[in-house]
Scaffold this active site. Structure first.
Site, PDB file in Angstrom:
ATOM      1  N   HIS A  62     -62.559 -30.230   0.106  1.00 28.71           N
ATOM      2  CA  HIS A  62     -63.232 -31.441  -0.370  1.00 28.71           C
ATOM      3  C   HIS A  62     -64.399 -31.710   0.580  1.00 28.71           C
ATOM      4  O   HIS A  62     -64.208 -31.741   1.800  1.00 28.71           O
ATOM      5  CB  HIS A  62     -62.301 -32.653  -0.284  1.00 28.71           C
TER       6      HIS A  62
ATOM      7  N   GLY B 261     -50.942 -34.110   0.309  1.00 27.98           N
ATOM      8  CA  GLY B 261     -51.607 -34.698  -0.852  1.00 27.98           C
ATOM      9  C   GLY B 261     -52.235 -33.683  -1.777  1.00 27.98           C
ATOM     10  O   GLY B 261     -53.096 -34.029  -2.594  1.00 27.98           O
ATOM     11  N   GLN B 262     -51.805 -32.416  -1.687  1.00 22.68           N
ATOM     12  CA  GLN B 262     -52.380 -31.393  -2.567  1.00 22.68           C
ATOM     13  C   GLN B 262     -51.840 -31.563  -3.984  1.00 22.68           C
ATOM     14  O   GLN B 262     -50.626 -31.693  -4.182  1.00 22.68           O
ATOM     15  CB  GLN B 262     -52.038 -29.985  -2.041  1.00 22.68           C
ATOM     16  N   SER B 263     -52.739 -31.577  -4.959  1.00 20.32           N
ATOM     17  CA  SER B 263     -52.314 -31.704  -6.357  1.00 20.32           C
ATOM     18  C   SER B 263     -52.708 -30.486  -7.189  1.00 20.32           C
ATOM     19  O   SER B 263     -52.109 -30.250  -8.234  1.00 20.32           O
ATOM     20  CB  SER B 263     -52.909 -32.978  -6.981  1.00 20.32           C
TER      21      SER B 263
ATOM     22  N   ASN C 266     -56.238 -30.277   1.744  1.00 21.49           N
ATOM     23  CA  ASN C 266     -54.880 -30.811   1.647  1.00 21.49           C
ATOM     24  C   ASN C 266     -53.911 -29.651   1.426  1.00 21.49           C
ATOM     25  O   ASN C 266     -54.207 -28.725   0.667  1.00 21.49           O
ATOM     26  CB  ASN C 266     -54.774 -31.792   0.480  1.00 21.49           C
TER      27      ASN C 266
ATOM     28  N   ASP D 255     -66.081 -33.353  -8.022  1.00 21.75           N
ATOM     29  CA  ASP D 255     -64.717 -33.786  -8.318  1.00 21.75           C
ATOM     30  C   ASP D 255     -64.737 -34.732  -9.511  1.00 21.75           C
ATOM     31  O   ASP D 255     -65.579 -35.612  -9.626  1.00 21.75           O
ATOM     32  CB  ASP D 255     -64.115 -34.479  -7.086  1.00 21.75           C
ATOM     33  N   ILE D 256     -63.761 -34.568 -10.392  1.00 20.36           N
ATOM     34  CA  ILE D 256     -63.688 -35.363 -11.618  1.00 20.36           C
ATOM     35  C   ILE D 256     -63.311 -36.815 -11.315  1.00 20.36           C
ATOM     36  O   ILE D 256     -63.568 -37.708 -12.135  1.00 20.36           O
ATOM     37  CB  ILE D 256     -62.678 -34.709 -12.594  1.00 20.36           C
TER      38      ILE D 256
ATOM     39  N   HIS E 247     -58.930 -25.414  -1.832  1.00 19.29           N
ATOM     40  CA  HIS E 247     -60.259 -25.987  -2.010  1.00 19.29           C
ATOM     41  C   HIS E 247     -60.591 -26.868  -0.820  1.00 19.29           C
ATOM     42  O   HIS E 247     -59.711 -27.474  -0.217  1.00 19.29           O
ATOM     43  CB  HIS E 247     -60.339 -26.812  -3.300  1.00 19.29           C
TER      44      HIS E 247
HETATM   45  P1  AMP Z   1     -56.048 -32.029  -4.076  1.00 23.18           P
HETATM   46  O1  AMP Z   1     -55.323 -33.297  -4.439  1.00 23.18           O
HETATM   47  O2  AMP Z   1     -56.437 -31.911  -2.642  1.00 23.18           O
HETATM   48  O3  AMP Z   1     -55.291 -30.821  -4.574  1.00 23.18           O
HETATM   49  O4  AMP Z   1     -57.422 -32.085  -4.849  1.00 23.18           O
HETATM   50  C1  AMP Z   1     -57.556 -31.761  -6.190  1.00 23.18           C
HETATM   51  C2  AMP Z   1     -58.795 -32.440  -6.679  1.00 23.18           C
HETATM   52  O5  AMP Z   1     -59.153 -31.850  -7.912  1.00 23.18           O
HETATM   53  C3  AMP Z   1     -58.625 -33.941  -6.941  1.00 23.18           C
HETATM   54  O6  AMP Z   1     -59.537 -34.653  -6.117  1.00 23.18           O
HETATM   55  C4  AMP Z   1     -58.954 -34.084  -8.422  1.00 23.18           C
HETATM   56  O7  AMP Z   1     -59.659 -35.247  -8.709  1.00 23.18           O
HETATM   57  C5  AMP Z   1     -59.772 -32.839  -8.687  1.00 23.18           C
HETATM   58  N1  AMP Z   1     -59.747 -32.358 -10.048  1.00 23.18           N
HETATM   59  C6  AMP Z   1     -58.666 -32.187 -10.857  1.00 23.18           C
HETATM   60  N2  AMP Z   1     -59.046 -31.683 -12.036  1.00 23.18           N
HETATM   61  C7  AMP Z   1     -60.388 -31.504 -11.967  1.00 23.18           C
HETATM   62  C8  AMP Z   1     -61.368 -31.005 -12.889  1.00 23.18           C
HETATM   63  N3  AMP Z   1     -61.048 -30.567 -14.117  1.00 23.18           N
HETATM   64  N4  AMP Z   1     -62.666 -30.976 -12.483  1.00 23.18           N
HETATM   65  C9  AMP Z   1     -63.004 -31.412 -11.259  1.00 23.18           C
HETATM   66  N5  AMP Z   1     -62.121 -31.875 -10.356  1.00 23.18           N
HETATM   67  C10 AMP Z   1     -60.841 -31.936 -10.704  1.00 23.18           C
END
Ligand code: AMP
Length: 114
Positions: free
Chosen positions: A102, A93-95, A87, A30-31, A100
């Site tokens: 975690h 809290g899905q973004s 999420n 994760d970034i 995916h």
């Molecule tokens: P969620 O909020 O559950 O949808 O998780 C999305 C995750 O993707 C978050 O923890 C972000 O930090 C991670 N993320 C977003 N962009 C990237 C990226 N380019 N490389 C790795 N992780 C990322």
């Protein structure tokens, strides 16, 4: 999905710190890590949310979970313990709208989650 961030990582169009790959999944760091180990395990196939998983895509959930177990062992957190999280939608809290798992570990997790 051409506008999906994780599909672009699957396609190699955006770089990621990929640590392991399977036939139908990909794992990368994760970034913005929330624990010493924070790995995302994603299907190669685009599925937007857990709500969109149907019978024909249900096998991927098993693959993601088995991958998490294997990676936890390889990351040295299997015995100390870890958390897997999926999420779903805004309250979850899905973004990123490509499912995916975690995989979080390397510290003690709190409950309930925030
Ligand atoms: P969620 O909020 O559950 O949808 O998780 C999305 C995750 O993707 C978050 O923890 C972000 O930090 C991670 N993320 C977003 N962009 C990237 C990226 N380019 N490389 C790795 N992780 C990322």
């Amino acid at each position: 999905m051409s506008d999906c961030l994780f599909c672009k990582i699957v396609a190699g169009e955006i770089p990621a710190d990929i640590i392991k790959e399977g036939d139908d999944w990909l794992a990368f760091r994760d970034i913005n890590p929330q624990a010493p180990t924070h790995v995302l395990i994603i299907p190669r196939q685009h599925v937007a949310t857990l709500n969109d998983v149907e019978e024909d895509s249900a096998d991927i959930i098993g693959s993601l979970t088995l991958a998490a177990k294997t990676i936890a062992r390889e990351e040295g957190i299997a015995d100390s313990g870890y958390r897997t999280v999926m999420n779903c939608n805004s309250d979850g809290g899905q973004s990123v709208y490509h499912i995916h798992v975690h995989l979080l570990g390397g510290r003690s997790m709190r409950w309930p989650p925030g």
